[in-house]
Design a protein around this motif. Structure first.
Motif, PDB file in Angstrom:
ATOM      1  N   THR A 235     -20.765 -10.157   4.674  1.00 49.88           N
ATOM      2  CA  THR A 235     -22.159  -9.989   4.287  1.00 49.88           C
ATOM      3  C   THR A 235     -23.067 -10.842   5.165  1.00 49.88           C
ATOM      4  O   THR A 235     -24.154 -10.426   5.566  1.00 49.88           O
ATOM      5  N   LEU A 236     -22.622 -12.028   5.484  1.00 48.68           N
ATOM      6  CA  LEU A 236     -23.403 -12.908   6.347  1.00 48.68           C
ATOM      7  C   LEU A 236     -23.376 -12.453   7.802  1.00 48.68           C
ATOM      8  O   LEU A 236     -24.187 -12.888   8.613  1.00 48.68           O
ATOM      9  N   GLU A 237     -22.444 -11.574   8.117  1.00 47.51           N
ATOM     10  CA  GLU A 237     -22.328 -11.009   9.470  1.00 47.51           C
ATOM     11  C   GLU A 237     -22.224 -12.103  10.523  1.00 47.51           C
ATOM     12  O   GLU A 237     -22.755 -11.998  11.613  1.00 47.51           O
ATOM     13  N   ALA A 293     -17.476  -8.638  -5.304  1.00 45.63           N
ATOM     14  CA  ALA A 293     -18.850  -8.695  -5.808  1.00 45.63           C
ATOM     15  C   ALA A 293     -19.372 -10.131  -5.785  1.00 45.63           C
ATOM     16  O   ALA A 293     -20.536 -10.377  -5.445  1.00 45.63           O
ATOM     17  N   LEU A 294     -18.510 -11.086  -6.131  1.00 47.43           N
ATOM     18  CA  LEU A 294     -18.915 -12.488  -6.098  1.00 47.43           C
ATOM     19  C   LEU A 294     -19.247 -12.923  -4.676  1.00 47.43           C
ATOM     20  O   LEU A 294     -20.276 -13.569  -4.436  1.00 47.43           O
ATOM     21  N   GLY A 295     -18.383 -12.554  -3.724  1.00 45.59           N
ATOM     22  CA  GLY A 295     -18.629 -12.927  -2.335  1.00 45.59           C
ATOM     23  C   GLY A 295     -19.911 -12.336  -1.793  1.00 45.59           C
ATOM     24  O   GLY A 295     -20.698 -13.019  -1.128  1.00 45.59           O
ATOM     25  N   ALA A 296     -20.156 -11.051  -2.095  1.00 44.22           N
ATOM     26  CA  ALA A 296     -21.366 -10.392  -1.606  1.00 44.22           C
ATOM     27  C   ALA A 296     -22.617 -11.000  -2.226  1.00 44.22           C
ATOM     28  O   ALA A 296     -23.624 -11.218  -1.545  1.00 44.22           O
ATOM     29  N   SER A 297     -22.555 -11.275  -3.540  1.00 43.70           N
ATOM     30  CA  SER A 297     -23.712 -11.833  -4.232  1.00 43.70           C
ATOM     31  C   SER A 297     -24.054 -13.227  -3.717  1.00 43.70           C
ATOM     32  O   SER A 297     -25.227 -13.539  -3.460  1.00 43.70           O
ATOM     33  N   LEU A 298     -23.032 -14.059  -3.532  1.00 46.45           N
ATOM     34  CA  LEU A 298     -23.280 -15.419  -3.055  1.00 46.45           C
ATOM     35  C   LEU A 298     -23.841 -15.407  -1.640  1.00 46.45           C
ATOM     36  O   LEU A 298     -24.777 -16.147  -1.317  1.00 46.45           O
ATOM     37  N   ALA A 299     -23.290 -14.543  -0.796  1.00 46.19           N
ATOM     38  CA  ALA A 299     -23.781 -14.454   0.575  1.00 46.19           C
ATOM     39  C   ALA A 299     -25.227 -13.975   0.622  1.00 46.19           C
ATOM     40  O   ALA A 299     -26.033 -14.466   1.420  1.00 46.19           O
ATOM     41  N   GLN A 300     -25.578 -13.027  -0.246  1.00 46.93           N
ATOM     42  CA  GLN A 300     -26.950 -12.546  -0.255  1.00 46.93           C
ATOM     43  C   GLN A 300     -27.911 -13.648  -0.691  1.00 46.93           C
ATOM     44  O   GLN A 300     -29.025 -13.757  -0.167  1.00 46.93           O
ATOM     45  N   GLU A 301     -27.473 -14.487  -1.618  1.00 43.95           N
ATOM     46  CA  GLU A 301     -28.306 -15.610  -2.017  1.00 43.95           C
ATOM     47  C   GLU A 301     -28.508 -16.585  -0.853  1.00 43.95           C
ATOM     48  O   GLU A 301     -29.603 -17.129  -0.669  1.00 43.95           O
ATOM     49  N   LEU A 302     -27.463 -16.797  -0.067  1.00 42.47           N
ATOM     50  CA  LEU A 302     -27.589 -17.648   1.122  1.00 42.47           C
ATOM     51  C   LEU A 302     -28.589 -17.053   2.110  1.00 42.47           C
ATOM     52  O   LEU A 302     -29.417 -17.762   2.685  1.00 42.47           O
ATOM     53  N   LEU A 303     -28.515 -15.739   2.300  1.00 38.14           N
ATOM     54  CA  LEU A 303     -29.460 -15.073   3.200  1.00 38.14           C
ATOM     55  C   LEU A 303     -30.883 -15.172   2.661  1.00 38.14           C
ATOM     56  O   LEU A 303     -31.833 -15.393   3.425  1.00 38.14           O
ATOM     57  N   ASP A 304     -31.036 -15.014   1.351  1.00 38.45           N
ATOM     58  CA  ASP A 304     -32.361 -15.120   0.747  1.00 38.45           C
ATOM     59  C   ASP A 304     -32.946 -16.514   0.923  1.00 38.45           C
ATOM     60  O   ASP A 304     -34.174 -16.680   0.941  1.00 38.45           O
ATOM     61  N   GLU A 305     -32.068 -17.505   1.048  1.00 35.33           N
ATOM     62  CA  GLU A 305     -32.519 -18.885   1.243  1.00 35.33           C
ATOM     63  C   GLU A 305     -32.695 -19.228   2.725  1.00 35.33           C
ATOM     64  O   GLU A 305     -32.943 -20.383   3.068  1.00 35.33           O
ATOM     65  N   GLY A 306     -32.544 -18.227   3.611  1.00 31.69           N
ATOM     66  CA  GLY A 306     -32.811 -18.452   5.026  1.00 31.69           C
ATOM     67  C   GLY A 306     -31.605 -18.748   5.877  1.00 31.69           C
ATOM     68  O   GLY A 306     -31.744 -19.264   7.009  1.00 31.69           O
ATOM     69  N   ALA A 307     -30.402 -18.414   5.391  1.00 32.64           N
ATOM     70  CA  ALA A 307     -29.196 -18.710   6.169  1.00 32.64           C
ATOM     71  C   ALA A 307     -29.201 -18.039   7.536  1.00 32.64           C
ATOM     72  O   ALA A 307     -28.674 -18.585   8.506  1.00 32.64           O
ATOM     73  N   ASP A 308     -29.805 -16.847   7.622  1.00 27.46           N
ATOM     74  CA  ASP A 308     -29.814 -16.139   8.902  1.00 27.46           C
ATOM     75  C   ASP A 308     -30.786 -16.754   9.901  1.00 27.46           C
ATOM     76  O   ASP A 308     -30.857 -16.312  11.056  1.00 27.46           O
ATOM     77  N   LEU A 310     -30.686 -20.073  10.634  1.00 27.36           N
ATOM     78  CA  LEU A 310     -30.194 -21.406  10.951  1.00 27.36           C
ATOM     79  C   LEU A 310     -29.486 -21.538  12.291  1.00 27.36           C
ATOM     80  O   LEU A 310     -29.183 -22.643  12.712  1.00 27.36           O
ATOM     81  N   ARG A 311     -29.226 -20.440  12.975  1.00 30.53           N
ATOM     82  CA  ARG A 311     -28.488 -20.562  14.229  1.00 30.53           C
ATOM     83  C   ARG A 311     -29.270 -21.368  15.257  1.00 30.53           C
ATOM     84  O   ARG A 311     -28.716 -22.092  16.071  1.00 30.53           O
ATOM     85  N   SER A 312     -30.601 -21.260  15.258  1.00 31.86           N
ATOM     86  CA  SER A 312     -31.452 -22.062  16.140  1.00 31.86           C
ATOM     87  C   SER A 312     -32.471 -22.765  15.260  1.00 31.86           C
ATOM     88  O   SER A 312     -33.667 -22.473  15.290  1.00 31.86           O
ATOM     89  N   ALA A 313     -31.981 -23.654  14.434  1.00 31.51           N
ATOM     90  CA  ALA A 313     -32.824 -24.242  13.398  1.00 31.51           C
ATOM     91  C   ALA A 313     -33.851 -25.176  13.983  1.00 31.51           C
ATOM     92  O   ALA A 313     -33.565 -25.958  14.877  1.00 31.51           O
ATOM     93  N   PRO A 314     -35.097 -25.116  13.482  1.00 31.04           N
ATOM     94  CA  PRO A 314     -36.113 -26.078  13.900  1.00 31.04           C
ATOM     95  C   PRO A 314     -35.827 -27.432  13.288  1.00 31.04           C
ATOM     96  O   PRO A 314     -35.054 -27.557  12.338  1.00 31.04           O
ATOM     97  N   GLU A 315     -36.458 -28.455  13.811  1.00 35.77           N
ATOM     98  CA  GLU A 315     -36.284 -29.788  13.251  1.00 35.77           C
ATOM     99  C   GLU A 315     -36.820 -29.802  11.831  1.00 35.77           C
ATOM    100  O   GLU A 315     -37.853 -29.230  11.526  1.00 35.77           O
ATOM    101  N   ALA A 316     -36.087 -30.469  10.941  1.00 35.01           N
ATOM    102  CA  ALA A 316     -36.506 -30.553   9.546  1.00 35.01           C
ATOM    103  C   ALA A 316     -36.442 -32.000   9.101  1.00 35.01           C
ATOM    104  O   ALA A 316     -35.829 -32.826   9.733  1.00 35.01           O
ATOM    105  N   THR A 317     -37.084 -32.281   7.992  1.00 32.35           N
ATOM    106  CA  THR A 317     -37.205 -33.675   7.574  1.00 32.35           C
ATOM    107  C   THR A 317     -36.689 -33.940   6.180  1.00 32.35           C
ATOM    108  O   THR A 317     -36.702 -35.071   5.728  1.00 32.35           O
ATOM    109  N   SER A 318     -36.239 -32.912   5.476  1.00 38.34           N
ATOM    110  CA  SER A 318     -35.774 -33.150   4.116  1.00 38.34           C
ATOM    111  C   SER A 318     -34.450 -33.895   4.125  1.00 38.34           C
ATOM    112  O   SER A 318     -33.763 -33.945   5.123  1.00 38.34           O
ATOM    113  N   SER A 319     -34.076 -34.441   2.997  1.00 31.23           N
ATOM    114  CA  SER A 319     -32.888 -35.283   2.920  1.00 31.23           C
ATOM    115  C   SER A 319     -31.708 -34.497   2.407  1.00 31.23           C
ATOM    116  O   SER A 319     -31.847 -33.578   1.611  1.00 31.23           O
TER     117      SER A 319
END
Length: 333
Positions: A235-237, A293-308, A310-319
């Protein structure tokens, strides 16, 4: 059926794994076996020193074995399951997933040191973008360097002083009897393994009566776990070279078996990560639809949170924050 020909890669680890499957075949099916060694594209690129991410396709350790299977040169093929592409191969069926070895990663370091004991700037070798990203994410100031080769070659670089440590799969060292060289076993909270790590795949030709017979080699809990992990990966491809880790396990819940899955996606440099965990009841231990179904659902949640992203992630400041069951976080790692 007189003798089953088992296709295997030529390496010590691969032949050891295949002999373990051969022993199961002899014990559970009462059939003699013969190992047939096949050289794969992954073996050739490894010998030439070509990094895996530059290889032309995923599954570089798999295609030659599948070709031999489809050509009738072998009756079944044995793979490290984490090497299998997530897309199906026409004419080939995953007939069994035997019981899994411990899927965690381990450190082999000079002087028996752990990662936390290595001085800042120490060279740690790995050929895996997933391991490299998670090593960076630990924030230990390690110099992560790319290496290739079999277990002997990688550990030999530590012994020769070329690197201070290497990170390997515990399962491989366990199978060839070299756990005494391990300095540290990494907790999945530090480093999630690759989807399918520690498990073996037994493939046969689709429609061959052997497929049903080989089901006797299958471990249902392992099979359910790797279905969840690999469905998340598909799902994360990400393919096998992306910085993606996933680990699932079947546990006994109050109302029967439950499947727990953790997954993470990281930027290549490990500075950002998205993590998620979730669980689902398994109506039966063989319910692979629920696992998928569990694997697909969890992966989609990761994508919804911006996982796709992250390959060239900008600088971030959160902890950084430790993940909890059912939680999601995007953070500086």
């Amino acid at each position: 059926m007189t003798t089953l020909r088992i296709g295997t890669r030529r390496s010590v680890l691969a032949t050891t794994q295949s002999e373990q499957v051969a022993a199961l075949v002899r014990d559970r099916l009462g059939v003699d076996t013969e190992l047939v060694e096949v050289t794969t594209e992954g073996d050739r690129s490894q010998a030439a020193g070509t990094p895996l991410p530059q290889s032309p396709t995923t599954g570089v350790f798999v295609s030659a074995l599948r070709d031999a299977l489809l050509a009738g040169e072998v009756d079944l093929a044995v793979h490290s399951l984490k090497d299998l592409p997530t897309y199906p191969q026409e004419g080939v069926t995953l007939a069994a997933v035997p019981g899994r070895e411990d899927p965690r990663d381990v450190v082999v370091a000079r002087d028996g040191l752990t990662l936390g004991e290595l001085p800042v700037g120490s060279k740690v070798g790995t050929g895996s973008p997933r391991r490299a990203a998670q090593l960076h994410a630990l924030g230990l100031g390690l110099d992560v360097v790319g290496i290739r080769g079999n277990v002997d070659t990688r550990i030999g670089k530590v012994r020769a002083g070329e690197v201070d440590a290497v990170v390997l799969a515990r399962a491989g060292l366990a199978r060839i009897g070299r756990l005494d060289e391990v300095s540290e076993v990494l907790d999945p909270l530090q480093m999630l393994p690759a989807p399918g790590q520690g498990a073996l795949a037994v493939e046969a030709r689709t429609g061959d009566p052997l497929v049903e017979l080989l089901a006797a080699l299958d471990d249902p809990a392992t099979h359910a776990a790797v279905v969840a992990e690999r469905t998340a990966l598909a799902t994360l491809e990400g393919g096998c070279s992306a910085p993606i880790g996933a680990l699932a396990e079947v546990v006994e819940g109050e109302e029967g078996p439950e499947l727990w899955l953790r997954a993470t996606v990281l930027s290549d440099d490990g500075t950002l990560a998205v993590r998620r965990s979730a669980s689902t009841p398994l109506p039966t231990i063989t319910d692979r639809d629920a696992a998928a179904a569990l694997g697909a659902s969890l992966a989609q949640e990761l994508l919804d949170e911006g996982a796709d992203q992250l390959r060239s992630a900008p600088e971030a400041t959160s902890s950084p924050a430790a993940p909890t069951a059912g939680s999601t976080e995007v953070h500086n790692a």
